[in-house]
Scaffold this motif. Structure first.
Motif, PDB file in Angstrom:
ATOM      1  N   PHE A   1       2.823  11.836  -3.618  1.00 24.90           N
ATOM      2  CA  PHE A   1       1.747  10.842  -3.538  1.00 24.90           C
ATOM      3  C   PHE A   1       0.443  11.400  -4.113  1.00 24.90           C
ATOM      4  O   PHE A   1      -0.563  10.709  -4.151  1.00 24.90           O
ATOM      5  CB  PHE A   1       1.553  10.427  -2.069  1.00 24.90           C
ATOM      6  CG  PHE A   1       0.736   9.185  -1.884  1.00 24.90           C
ATOM      7  CD1 PHE A   1       1.156   7.960  -2.357  1.00 24.90           C
ATOM      8  CD2 PHE A   1      -0.474   9.246  -1.206  1.00 24.90           C
ATOM      9  CE1 PHE A   1       0.398   6.811  -2.173  1.00 24.90           C
ATOM     10  CE2 PHE A   1      -1.246   8.100  -1.008  1.00 24.90           C
ATOM     11  CZ  PHE A   1      -0.801   6.879  -1.501  1.00 24.90           C
ATOM     12  N   GLY A   2       0.457  12.639  -4.598  1.00 27.57           N
ATOM     13  CA  GLY A   2      -0.753  13.327  -5.028  1.00 27.57           C
ATOM     14  C   GLY A   2      -1.321  12.897  -6.365  1.00 27.57           C
ATOM     15  O   GLY A   2      -1.656  13.726  -7.214  1.00 27.57           O
ATOM     16  N   ASN A   3      -1.442  11.603  -6.579  1.00 25.80           N
ATOM     17  CA  ASN A   3      -2.074  11.067  -7.778  1.00 25.80           C
ATOM     18  C   ASN A   3      -2.880   9.847  -7.326  1.00 25.80           C
ATOM     19  O   ASN A   3      -2.324   8.909  -6.754  1.00 25.80           O
ATOM     20  CB  ASN A   3      -1.006  10.665  -8.807  1.00 25.80           C
ATOM     21  CG  ASN A   3      -1.594  10.183 -10.116  1.00 25.80           C
ATOM     22  OD1 ASN A   3      -2.642   9.531 -10.150  1.00 25.80           O
ATOM     23  ND2 ASN A   3      -0.918  10.484 -11.205  1.00 25.80           N
ATOM     24  N   ILE A   4      -4.161   9.864  -7.597  1.00 23.00           N
ATOM     25  CA  ILE A   4      -5.048   8.796  -7.113  1.00 23.00           C
ATOM     26  C   ILE A   4      -4.628   7.423  -7.638  1.00 23.00           C
ATOM     27  O   ILE A   4      -4.944   6.402  -7.020  1.00 23.00           O
ATOM     28  CB  ILE A   4      -6.529   9.116  -7.425  1.00 23.00           C
ATOM     29  CG1 ILE A   4      -7.466   8.329  -6.510  1.00 23.00           C
ATOM     30  CG2 ILE A   4      -6.834   8.886  -8.896  1.00 23.00           C
ATOM     31  CD1 ILE A   4      -7.412   8.722  -5.072  1.00 23.00           C
ATOM     32  N   GLN A   5      -3.887   7.372  -8.724  1.00 20.18           N
ATOM     33  CA  GLN A   5      -3.414   6.085  -9.241  1.00 20.18           C
ATOM     34  C   GLN A   5      -2.483   5.391  -8.245  1.00 20.18           C
ATOM     35  O   GLN A   5      -2.434   4.162  -8.186  1.00 20.18           O
ATOM     36  CB  GLN A   5      -2.705   6.271 -10.584  1.00 20.18           C
ATOM     37  CG  GLN A   5      -3.646   6.676 -11.687  1.00 20.18           C
ATOM     38  CD  GLN A   5      -2.927   6.949 -12.995  1.00 20.18           C
ATOM     39  OE1 GLN A   5      -1.700   7.014 -13.047  1.00 20.18           O
ATOM     40  NE2 GLN A   5      -3.677   7.127 -14.063  1.00 20.18           N
ATOM     41  N   TYR A   6      -1.765   6.170  -7.438  1.00 22.14           N
ATOM     42  CA  TYR A   6      -0.880   5.581  -6.444  1.00 22.14           C
ATOM     43  C   TYR A   6      -1.695   4.946  -5.325  1.00 22.14           C
ATOM     44  O   TYR A   6      -1.316   3.904  -4.786  1.00 22.14           O
ATOM     45  CB  TYR A   6       0.090   6.619  -5.890  1.00 22.14           C
ATOM     46  CG  TYR A   6       0.898   7.323  -6.958  1.00 22.14           C
ATOM     47  CD1 TYR A   6       1.133   6.747  -8.203  1.00 22.14           C
ATOM     48  CD2 TYR A   6       1.432   8.577  -6.725  1.00 22.14           C
ATOM     49  CE1 TYR A   6       1.870   7.400  -9.184  1.00 22.14           C
ATOM     50  CE2 TYR A   6       2.181   9.236  -7.697  1.00 22.14           C
ATOM     51  CZ  TYR A   6       2.395   8.644  -8.922  1.00 22.14           C
ATOM     52  OH  TYR A   6       3.129   9.292  -9.871  1.00 22.14           O
ATOM     53  N   VAL A   7      -2.802   5.573  -4.993  1.00 24.66           N
ATOM     54  CA  VAL A   7      -3.718   5.000  -4.006  1.00 24.66           C
ATOM     55  C   VAL A   7      -4.278   3.692  -4.544  1.00 24.66           C
ATOM     56  O   VAL A   7      -4.331   2.680  -3.846  1.00 24.66           O
ATOM     57  CB  VAL A   7      -4.851   5.988  -3.667  1.00 24.66           C
ATOM     58  CG1 VAL A   7      -5.911   5.334  -2.794  1.00 24.66           C
ATOM     59  CG2 VAL A   7      -4.291   7.242  -3.009  1.00 24.66           C
ATOM     60  N   GLN A   8      -4.689   3.704  -5.786  1.00 22.58           N
ATOM     61  CA  GLN A   8      -5.244   2.499  -6.397  1.00 22.58           C
ATOM     62  C   GLN A   8      -4.218   1.375  -6.432  1.00 22.58           C
ATOM     63  O   GLN A   8      -4.554   0.212  -6.208  1.00 22.58           O
ATOM     64  CB  GLN A   8      -5.771   2.828  -7.801  1.00 22.58           C
ATOM     65  CG  GLN A   8      -6.960   3.761  -7.755  1.00 22.58           C
ATOM     66  CD  GLN A   8      -7.273   4.438  -9.090  1.00 22.58           C
ATOM     67  OE1 GLN A   8      -6.481   4.398 -10.032  1.00 22.58           O
ATOM     68  NE2 GLN A   8      -8.438   5.081  -9.156  1.00 22.58           N
ATOM     69  N   ALA A   9      -2.950   1.718  -6.683  1.00 21.69           N
ATOM     70  CA  ALA A   9      -1.893   0.702  -6.719  1.00 21.69           C
ATOM     71  C   ALA A   9      -1.678   0.074  -5.342  1.00 21.69           C
ATOM     72  O   ALA A   9      -1.372  -1.114  -5.241  1.00 21.69           O
ATOM     73  CB  ALA A   9      -0.580   1.307  -7.224  1.00 21.69           C
ATOM     74  N   ALA A  10      -1.856   0.860  -4.291  1.00 28.14           N
ATOM     75  CA  ALA A  10      -1.674   0.338  -2.934  1.00 28.14           C
ATOM     76  C   ALA A  10      -2.928  -0.336  -2.408  1.00 28.14           C
ATOM     77  O   ALA A  10      -2.863  -1.105  -1.444  1.00 28.14           O
ATOM     78  CB  ALA A  10      -1.262   1.461  -1.988  1.00 28.14           C
ATOM     79  N   GLY A  11      -4.068  -0.069  -3.017  1.00 34.02           N
ATOM     80  CA  GLY A  11      -5.323  -0.686  -2.591  1.00 34.02           C
ATOM     81  C   GLY A  11      -5.737  -0.243  -1.202  1.00 34.02           C
ATOM     82  O   GLY A  11      -5.431   0.858  -0.752  1.00 34.02           O
TER      83      GLY A  11
END
Length: 163
Positions: free
Chosen positions: A34-44
């Motif tokens: 999960f260590g990529n901020i893009q995954y956080v952005q995808a989950a909102g």
């Protein structure tokens, strides 16, 4: 009592969003992947509170100046983000470390593969993005549990999980 989602993208973001959409409020644990901020952005906003283990690269700016990794992490992060115009992720750091380990071993041992292996196996205190490496003939990982932090997402950013 919790969700453990040991998957890869896009499932990481989908599981988080779907769990929150149906009202599940239990803690969600992800893998280091999960260590990529893009995954956080995808989950909102659903990503807030997700917990996962990672190296300190993702929270480099929050480290104490006494941390042996801080200077290397700050330098790597700055150079990477300047060159590639995107946020650093844990994965590029792994490639950087592999190249660093190999380069140091070749500098020490030359190009003979047996001597390079021995040089790697005797490497101690090598600061990388994933931690401080201490290899041996029995330990080809070179890191122990102290190389990791438990991180969480707060307001769309990675932060160290408060104990």
């Amino acid at each position: 009592q919790a969700i453990v989602n040991w998957s890869i993208e896009p499932a990481q973001a989908i599981v988080i969003k779907n769990a929150r959409q149906i009202g599940i409020t239990a803690p969600i644990f992800q893998s280091h992947g999960f260590g990529n901020i893009q995954y956080v952005q995808a989950a909102g906003a659903a990503a807030d509170g997700v917990i996962f283990p990672a190296g300190r690269l993702l929270v480099a700016e929050t480290l104490s100046d006494k941390n042996p990794q801080k200077a290397l992490l700050a330098d790597y992060k700055s150079k990477y983000e300047t060159k590639y115009k995107e946020n650093v992720s844990t994965f590029g750091g792994h490639a950087y470390d592999a190249f660093l380990i190999l380069t140091k071993a070749i500098e020490k041992a030359g190009a003979d593969k047996e001597k390079v292996r021995t040089a790697i196996e005797t490497t101690k205190g090598l600061v990388g993005t994933a931690g401080v490496f201490n290899f041996s003939a029995e330990d080809h990982n070179g890191l122990d549990k102290n190389a990791f932090e438990m991180l969480t997402v707060k307001d769309g950013k990675f932060v160290v999980l408060e104990k």
